[in-house]
Design a protein around this motif. Structure first.
Motif, mmCIF file in Angstrom:
data_model
loop_
_atom_site.group_PDB
_atom_site.id
_atom_site.type_symbol
_atom_site.label_atom_id
_atom_site.label_comp_id
_atom_site.label_asym_id
_atom_site.label_seq_id
_atom_site.Cartn_x
_atom_site.Cartn_y
_atom_site.Cartn_z
ATOM 1 N N THR A 23 0.832 -1.204 0.000
ATOM 2 C CA THR A 23 0.000 0.000 0.000
ATOM 3 C C THR A 23 0.868 1.255 0.000
ATOM 4 O O THR A 23 2.032 1.234 0.419
ATOM 5 C CB THR A 23 -0.930 0.056 1.228
ATOM 6 N N ARG A 25 0.426 3.779 1.917
ATOM 7 C CA ARG A 25 0.673 4.128 3.321
ATOM 8 C C ARG A 25 1.921 3.422 3.844
ATOM 9 O O ARG A 25 2.766 4.043 4.488
ATOM 10 C CB ARG A 25 -0.527 3.766 4.188
ATOM 11 N N ASP A 26 2.067 2.130 3.557
ATOM 12 C CA ASP A 26 3.245 1.391 4.022
ATOM 13 C C ASP A 26 4.529 1.950 3.400
ATOM 14 O O ASP A 26 5.543 2.094 4.080
ATOM 15 C CB ASP A 26 3.115 -0.100 3.695
ATOM 16 N N ALA A 29 5.377 5.333 4.971
ATOM 17 C CA ALA A 29 5.914 5.158 6.330
ATOM 18 C C ALA A 29 7.395 4.764 6.271
ATOM 19 O O ALA A 29 8.222 5.315 7.008
ATOM 20 C CB ALA A 29 5.101 4.105 7.086
ATOM 21 N N ASN A 67 -7.093 6.974 -1.480
ATOM 22 C CA ASN A 67 -6.948 6.372 -0.158
ATOM 23 C C ASN A 67 -5.608 5.642 -0.073
ATOM 24 O O ASN A 67 -5.430 4.576 -0.662
ATOM 25 C CB ASN A 67 -8.106 5.413 0.115
ATOM 26 N N ALA A 68 -4.671 6.196 0.687
ATOM 27 C CA ALA A 68 -3.324 5.623 0.809
ATOM 28 C C ALA A 68 -3.314 4.317 1.592
ATOM 29 O O ALA A 68 -2.389 3.505 1.450
ATOM 30 C CB ALA A 68 -2.391 6.631 1.476
ATOM 31 N N ASP A 69 -4.360 4.078 2.408
ATOM 32 C CA ASP A 69 -4.411 2.849 3.216
ATOM 33 C C ASP A 69 -4.777 1.620 2.396
ATOM 34 O O ASP A 69 -4.417 0.503 2.767
ATOM 35 C CB ASP A 69 -5.422 3.006 4.361
#
Length: 172
Positions: A23, A25-26, A29, A67-69
């Motif tokens: 994703t 998001r990952d 991070a 949606n980044a998640d």
């Protein structure tokens, strides 16, 4: 000079990689944690599939409201990535990156496996000492081969300064 021949090439940190199914998001991070500006999207054999940069995230995720998640990297990655070989000419790629306005260049070995990523900044810092050396060599050869011309020009400049000083002193 080949990319792999620069001493600094061996000391570069390994590129950050991710699977196309990871994703956004990952990836963000991990990029934030390690202070990386890009992640190279690779398959299981470390073959380059795409590239996701901070700019891609800004334009294709934040600005687009994605949606980044839940969105995988494969949906936002640049897939037509230029890839260099370790044996490629360093200056060729510096020119190419400058002319085509891209900043990151994945480098692969003879089997197409990702081994490094070079940035435009890397190329400039790697070639800067060479460019300075070439400029000094050119300047030395220009001056030494044209010594009489530089001597005449220098004498003319000194004469002009002396005359200008005398004129200023005469009218003061």
């Amino acid at each position: 000079m080949k990319i792999k021949d620069r001493p600094e090439y061996e000391a570069k940190a390994a590129p950050m990689t991710a699977a196309p199914t990871d994703t956004i998001r990952d990836a963000v991070a991990r990029m934030s944690e390690k202070n990386y500006g890009a992640v190279v999207v690779v398959d299981g054999g470390q073959q380059v599939l795409g590239l996701v940069t901070e700019r891609d995230i800004m334009k294709r995720v934040v600005n687009a409201g994605v949606n980044a998640d839940t969105t995988p990297l494969s949906e936002i990655m640049t897939s037509d990535v230029r890839v260099a070989r370790e044996d490629d000419d360093l200056l060729h790629w510096l020119r190419m990156m400058s002319n085509e306005r891209f900043r990151r260049l994945p480098v692969v070995d003879e089997n197409g496996k990702l081994v490094s990523i070079m940035t435009q900044g890397d190329f400039v810092s790697y070639t800067w000492p060479d460019l300075m050396n070439q400029a000094m060599t050119l300047a030395r050869s220009t001056v030494s081969s044209n010594y009489p011309i530089f001597l005449i020009l220098g004498a003319g400049l000194i004469y002009t300064i002396i005359i200008a000083g005398a004129v200023v002193a005469a009218f003061s």
